[in-house]
Design a protein around this motif. Structure first.
Motif, PDB file in Angstrom:
ATOM      1  N   GLY A  37       0.790  -1.220   0.000  1.00  0.00           N
ATOM      2  CA  GLY A  37       0.000   0.000   0.000  1.00  0.00           C
ATOM      3  C   GLY A  37       0.824   1.273   0.000  1.00  0.00           C
ATOM      4  O   GLY A  37       0.284   2.365   0.259  1.00  0.00           O
ATOM      5  N   THR A  38       2.113   1.172  -0.311  1.00  0.00           N
ATOM      6  CA  THR A  38       2.990   2.342  -0.257  1.00  0.00           C
ATOM      7  C   THR A  38       2.504   3.460  -1.174  1.00  0.00           C
ATOM      8  O   THR A  38       2.476   4.636  -0.776  1.00  0.00           O
ATOM      9  N   ALA A  39       2.118   3.137  -2.392  1.00  0.00           N
ATOM     10  CA  ALA A  39       1.685   4.167  -3.343  1.00  0.00           C
ATOM     11  C   ALA A  39       0.445   4.893  -2.836  1.00  0.00           C
ATOM     12  O   ALA A  39       0.350   6.123  -2.932  1.00  0.00           O
ATOM     13  N   MET A  40      -0.512   4.149  -2.296  1.00  0.00           N
ATOM     14  CA  MET A  40      -1.730   4.769  -1.774  1.00  0.00           C
ATOM     15  C   MET A  40      -1.417   5.640  -0.560  1.00  0.00           C
ATOM     16  O   MET A  40      -1.979   6.733  -0.400  1.00  0.00           O
ATOM     17  N   LYS A  41      -0.522   5.172   0.292  1.00  0.00           N
ATOM     18  CA  LYS A  41      -0.129   5.938   1.478  1.00  0.00           C
ATOM     19  C   LYS A  41       0.544   7.243   1.074  1.00  0.00           C
ATOM     20  O   LYS A  41       0.311   8.294   1.696  1.00  0.00           O
ATOM     21  N   MET A  42       1.343   7.208   0.010  1.00  0.00           N
ATOM     22  CA  MET A  42       1.992   8.420  -0.472  1.00  0.00           C
ATOM     23  C   MET A  42       0.958   9.419  -0.984  1.00  0.00           C
ATOM     24  O   MET A  42       1.112  10.630  -0.836  1.00  0.00           O
ATOM     25  N   GLY A  43      -0.117   8.915  -1.604  1.00  0.00           N
ATOM     26  CA  GLY A  43      -1.184   9.791  -2.077  1.00  0.00           C
ATOM     27  C   GLY A  43      -1.859  10.532  -0.943  1.00  0.00           C
ATOM     28  O   GLY A  43      -2.128  11.733  -1.038  1.00  0.00           O
ATOM     29  N   VAL A  44      -2.146   9.827   0.127  1.00  0.00           N
ATOM     30  CA  VAL A  44      -2.769  10.455   1.303  1.00  0.00           C
ATOM     31  C   VAL A  44      -1.848  11.527   1.885  1.00  0.00           C
ATOM     32  O   VAL A  44      -2.280  12.637   2.223  1.00  0.00           O
ATOM     33  N   SER A  45      -0.561  11.190   1.990  1.00  0.00           N
ATOM     34  CA  SER A  45       0.414  12.139   2.529  1.00  0.00           C
ATOM     35  C   SER A  45       0.530  13.379   1.647  1.00  0.00           C
ATOM     36  O   SER A  45       0.595  14.507   2.148  1.00  0.00           O
ATOM     37  N   ALA A  46       0.527  13.184   0.324  1.00  0.00           N
ATOM     38  CA  ALA A  46       0.628  14.314  -0.607  1.00  0.00           C
ATOM     39  C   ALA A  46      -0.597  15.210  -0.522  1.00  0.00           C
ATOM     40  O   ALA A  46      -0.490  16.443  -0.575  1.00  0.00           O
ATOM     41  N   LEU A  47      -1.772  14.606  -0.375  1.00  0.00           N
ATOM     42  CA  LEU A  47      -3.005  15.395  -0.233  1.00  0.00           C
ATOM     43  C   LEU A  47      -2.973  16.227   1.045  1.00  0.00           C
ATOM     44  O   LEU A  47      -3.321  17.416   1.039  1.00  0.00           O
ATOM     45  N   ASN A  48      -2.569  15.616   2.142  1.00  0.00           N
ATOM     46  CA  ASN A  48      -2.493  16.347   3.403  1.00  0.00           C
ATOM     47  C   ASN A  48      -1.492  17.497   3.297  1.00  0.00           C
ATOM     48  O   ASN A  48      -1.707  18.580   3.862  1.00  0.00           O
ATOM     49  N   ILE A 102      -0.533  19.279   0.532  1.00  0.00           N
ATOM     50  CA  ILE A 102      -0.992  20.423  -0.257  1.00  0.00           C
ATOM     51  C   ILE A 102      -2.100  21.174   0.474  1.00  0.00           C
ATOM     52  O   ILE A 102      -2.168  22.414   0.428  1.00  0.00           O
ATOM     53  N   LYS A 103      -2.966  20.467   1.179  1.00  0.00           N
ATOM     54  CA  LYS A 103      -4.051  21.131   1.901  1.00  0.00           C
ATOM     55  C   LYS A 103      -3.523  21.927   3.093  1.00  0.00           C
ATOM     56  O   LYS A 103      -4.104  22.942   3.471  1.00  0.00           O
ATOM     57  N   ALA A 104      -2.402  21.472   3.653  1.00  0.00           N
ATOM     58  CA  ALA A 104      -1.823  22.185   4.790  1.00  0.00           C
ATOM     59  C   ALA A 104      -1.122  23.467   4.354  1.00  0.00           C
ATOM     60  O   ALA A 104      -1.177  24.482   5.060  1.00  0.00           O
ATOM     61  N   TYR A 105      -0.472  23.438   3.193  1.00  0.00           N
ATOM     62  CA  TYR A 105       0.353  24.581   2.783  1.00  0.00           C
ATOM     63  C   TYR A 105      -0.257  25.412   1.651  1.00  0.00           C
ATOM     64  O   TYR A 105       0.274  26.472   1.315  1.00  0.00           O
ATOM     65  N   LEU A 131      10.232  19.807 -18.887  1.00  0.00           N
ATOM     66  CA  LEU A 131       9.158  19.783 -19.890  1.00  0.00           C
ATOM     67  C   LEU A 131       9.514  20.628 -21.104  1.00  0.00           C
ATOM     68  O   LEU A 131       9.302  20.216 -22.255  1.00  0.00           O
ATOM     69  N   LYS A 132      10.060  21.805 -20.861  1.00  0.00           N
ATOM     70  CA  LYS A 132      10.413  22.691 -21.966  1.00  0.00           C
ATOM     71  C   LYS A 132      11.550  22.124 -22.811  1.00  0.00           C
ATOM     72  O   LYS A 132      11.702  22.492 -23.987  1.00  0.00           O
ATOM     73  N   HIS A 133      12.349  21.233 -22.216  1.00  0.00           N
ATOM     74  CA  HIS A 133      13.440  20.602 -22.947  1.00  0.00           C
ATOM     75  C   HIS A 133      13.033  19.238 -23.517  1.00  0.00           C
ATOM     76  O   HIS A 133      13.891  18.475 -23.979  1.00  0.00           O
ATOM     77  N   GLY A 134      11.736  18.941 -23.490  1.00  0.00           N
ATOM     78  CA  GLY A 134      11.251  17.726 -24.127  1.00  0.00           C
ATOM     79  C   GLY A 134      11.334  16.474 -23.283  1.00  0.00           C
ATOM     80  O   GLY A 134      11.251  15.364 -23.811  1.00  0.00           O
ATOM     81  N   TYR A 135      11.476  16.623 -21.960  1.00  0.00           N
ATOM     82  CA  TYR A 135      11.489  15.472 -21.057  1.00  0.00           C
ATOM     83  C   TYR A 135      10.178  15.469 -20.277  1.00  0.00           C
ATOM     84  O   TYR A 135       9.949  16.334 -19.436  1.00  0.00           O
ATOM     85  N   TYR A 136       9.345  14.481 -20.536  1.00  0.00           N
ATOM     86  CA  TYR A 136       8.006  14.456 -19.958  1.00  0.00           C
ATOM     87  C   TYR A 136       7.893  13.500 -18.776  1.00  0.00           C
ATOM     88  O   TYR A 136       6.800  13.252 -18.266  1.00  0.00           O
ATOM     89  N   GLN A 137       9.019  12.979 -18.347  1.00  0.00           N
ATOM     90  CA  GLN A 137       9.069  12.112 -17.181  1.00  0.00           C
ATOM     91  C   GLN A 137      10.260  12.542 -16.330  1.00  0.00           C
ATOM     92  O   GLN A 137      11.277  13.000 -16.854  1.00  0.00           O
ATOM     93  N   GLY A 138      10.141  12.415 -15.014  1.00  0.00           N
ATOM     94  CA  GLY A 138      11.239  12.751 -14.116  1.00  0.00           C
ATOM     95  C   GLY A 138      11.110  11.966 -12.824  1.00  0.00           C
ATOM     96  O   GLY A 138      10.177  11.178 -12.660  1.00  0.00           O
ATOM     97  N   TRP A 139      12.022  12.202 -11.915  1.00  0.00           N
ATOM     98  CA  TRP A 139      12.008  11.483 -10.638  1.00  0.00           C
ATOM     99  C   TRP A 139      11.381  12.317  -9.535  1.00  0.00           C
ATOM    100  O   TRP A 139      11.538  13.536  -9.497  1.00  0.00           O
ATOM    101  N   ASP A 140      10.694  11.626  -8.631  1.00  0.00           N
ATOM    102  CA  ASP A 140      10.243  12.209  -7.370  1.00  0.00           C
ATOM    103  C   ASP A 140      10.737  11.324  -6.238  1.00  0.00           C
ATOM    104  O   ASP A 140      10.793  10.098  -6.377  1.00  0.00           O
ATOM    105  N   LEU A 141      11.063  11.951  -5.122  1.00  0.00           N
ATOM    106  CA  LEU A 141      11.686  11.229  -4.019  1.00  0.00           C
ATOM    107  C   LEU A 141      10.883  11.259  -2.729  1.00  0.00           C
ATOM    108  O   LEU A 141      11.251  10.584  -1.760  1.00  0.00           O
ATOM    109  N   HIS A 142       9.786  12.043  -2.711  1.00  0.00           N
ATOM    110  CA  HIS A 142       9.047  12.238  -1.454  1.00  0.00           C
ATOM    111  C   HIS A 142       7.608  12.601  -1.800  1.00  0.00           C
ATOM    112  O   HIS A 142       7.353  13.272  -2.817  1.00  0.00           O
ATOM    113  N   PRO A 143       6.627  12.175  -0.979  1.00  0.00           N
ATOM    114  CA  PRO A 143       5.229  12.514  -1.267  1.00  0.00           C
ATOM    115  C   PRO A 143       4.974  14.008  -1.421  1.00  0.00           C
ATOM    116  O   PRO A 143       4.112  14.419  -2.202  1.00  0.00           O
ATOM    117  N   SER A 144       5.737  14.838  -0.700  1.00  0.00           N
ATOM    118  CA  SER A 144       5.530  16.287  -0.774  1.00  0.00           C
ATOM    119  C   SER A 144       5.886  16.860  -2.142  1.00  0.00           C
ATOM    120  O   SER A 144       5.519  17.996  -2.459  1.00  0.00           O
TER     121      SER A 144
END
Length: 478
Positions: free
Chosen positions: A51-62, A64-67, A373-386
């Motif tokens: 459930g790591t992916a789902m847990k990250m979604g909850v953390s990311a939602l909290n 953005i709503k906090a800040y 994106l402007k350089h034509g790269y439509y994928q990148g890395w993320d390291l934290h739910p935030s």
């Protein structure tokens, strides 16, 4: 006028051209019309759960709503289009929200606040529905060097969690593992982890892999690294219940030697060719690359000119091959320095300091994604739910900002293509048509663009869902 050319005297020329053109088409089939995730999230193998992916979604939602509790604050922080016209008062914000919520309101798409409001709402929806598109269970930098028995155990546990996620349908649409590099010092550990993880997973799932499963190979510098992985894949597929060719790989480009070989030639085609058709992606490693080119830590960043050079070399070498390209990560996390302790709430000053740090990191992350994106790269890395809200905000604003002009361009392009088809000519600019179509496919797959938005191009939903410009033309011709 009598032609000097006859089938007899140009027969050999035509045959040579036919052979050469076929070889070129095989080597450069064009960009893939398959879905490409907008990011890959890396997380240590020792903490991965089904459930790591789902847990990250909850953390990311909290987060953005906090800040950024409303779309106006979010737009002003990131300076989205129209942010300078947005109100500051709660009354003004509420008036705009009611305007966009009301189904009877007219002219929404022309309103100065449209992108700001739409980006925020679609980010919230995405984080609730599918916060993580691609996840890499990391046995390298995000995991570190551990005792042999400990990594063995984590490889087993991670594979078991993936099997559970497959059964519960809780995995992201793309997933994989990153093993350690095949350097002389770490090759045995990398091979052992690959063997344990894949063998355990195959045993638990009767030879079934998750959708879009891939093995990431870090710090690739020589073709032999890739050849070895392919040979290991073949052994695993033979010894387990996996189908032949099931295992795919992606290369990490992290050193100058991955860009140019010792003869000064582009190393990338040789590396990809060594995969025997199993390579699906090439990911750029920002910080290892800048470090290996003697850039000091203070100046190592995704936007450094050295990185622009390497990314462009990757595009030149692999353009048209169907290999998906991905940029690296922003390594500054949007996390405040203060946290409540022992039940004591934060002071007003600490809250403001947290906001200042987070908002600064937001802008950096957002601008870095836009740079890619402007350089034509439509994928990148993320390291934290935030980081997830910033990834989607940048991607969504990028697609929405260009929606009107790209819709008009594709509609006009389709008209010209249809005319060429009707009069019997061969429309040979299909690559441009596919590129325009891919803009909408990318936008739709990540949630930036709605399918109804894409209908403004004159294409039907059924045509869009074919994901192929060539098939659309053939369908209209028939």
């Amino acid at each position: 006028m009598t032609s000097s050319f006859t089938p007899e005297n140009i027969g050999d020329i035509n045959q040579h051209l036919k052979t050469a053109n076929a070889r070129f088409s095989q080597n450069y089939p064009g960009e893939s019309s398959k879905r490409q995730p907008v990011h890959t999230v890396y997380g240590g193998a020792h903490i991965f759960k089904e459930g790591t992916a789902m847990k990250m979604g909850v953390s990311a939602l909290n987060h953005i709503k906090a800040y950024a509790p409303n779309f106006v604050e979010f737009a002003k922080i990131l300076e989205l289009k129209g942010h300078d016209q947005l109100p500051n008062s709660q009354e003004g914000i509420s008036t705009l929200e009611n305007y966009f919520i009301n189904e009877l309101s007219e002219g929404k798409e022309e309103h100065f606040a449209f992108i700001a409001y739409t980006v925020y709402q679609r980010v919230l929806e995405k984080l609730s529905r599918e916060a993580v598109e691609d996840f890499r269970i990391d046995f390298e930098d995000g995991y570190g060097n551990r005792p042999e028995e400990e990594e063995d155990n984590h490889a087993i546990l991670a594979a078991e969690e993936v099997a559970k996620g497959m059964a519960s349908n809780s995995l992201p649409p793309f997933i994989g593992i990153r093993i350690k590099p095949l350097t002389e010092e770490q090759k045995n550990r990398a091979i052992r982890t690959l063997d344990i993880f894949v063998s355990t997973l195959s045993e638990k799932t009767n030879g079934t892999l998750p959708n879009n499963f891939v093995v990431t190979i870090p710090k690739v510098t020589i073709p032999e690294h890739v050849t070895a992985i392919v040979q290991l894949f073949e052994i695993l597929e033979e010894k387990t219940e996996l189908a032949s060719g099931a295992l795919k790989l992606e290369l990490m480009i992290e050193t100058p030697q991955s860009i140019l070989d010792n003869n000064g030639n582009s190393a990338l085609p040789t590396l990809v060719n060594a995969s025997n058709g199993r390579c699906v992606g090439a990911h750029f490693g920002v910080y290892d690359y800048t470090a290996s080119t003697n850039i000091t830590a203070e100046y190592q960043s995704l936007t450094h000119p050295n990185c622009d050079f390497a990314r462009h070399m990757m595009q030149v070498a692999l353009g048209g091959t169907g290999i998906r390209l991905s940029d690296g990560a922003t390594n500054i996390m949007p996390v405040g320095p203060h946290r409540p302790s022992d039940g004591n709430p934060l002071t007003d000053r600490q809250i403001e300091e947290n906001k200042s740090v987070v908002h600064h990191a937001w802008r950096l992350n957002f601008n870095n994604v836009n740079h890619s994106l402007k350089h034509g790269y439509y994928q990148g890395w993320d390291l934290h739910p935030s980081q997830l809200p910033l990834r989607y905000a940048a991607v969504y604003s990028f697609f929405l900002d260009g929606l009107a002009s790209t819709s008009l361009r594709l509609k006009s392009f389709m008209g010209k293509a249809g005319q060429a088809t009707l009069i019997g000519d061969v429309f040979d600019d299909a690559a441009t048509g596919q590129a325009l179509l891919n803009y909408f496919l990318q936008g739709i797959s990540c949630g930036a663009i709605l399918e109804k938005d894409a209908e403004k191009t004159g294409l039907t939903l059924d045509e869009i869902r074919t994901r192929s410009f060539k098939m659309i033309l053939e369908g209209r011709q028939s």
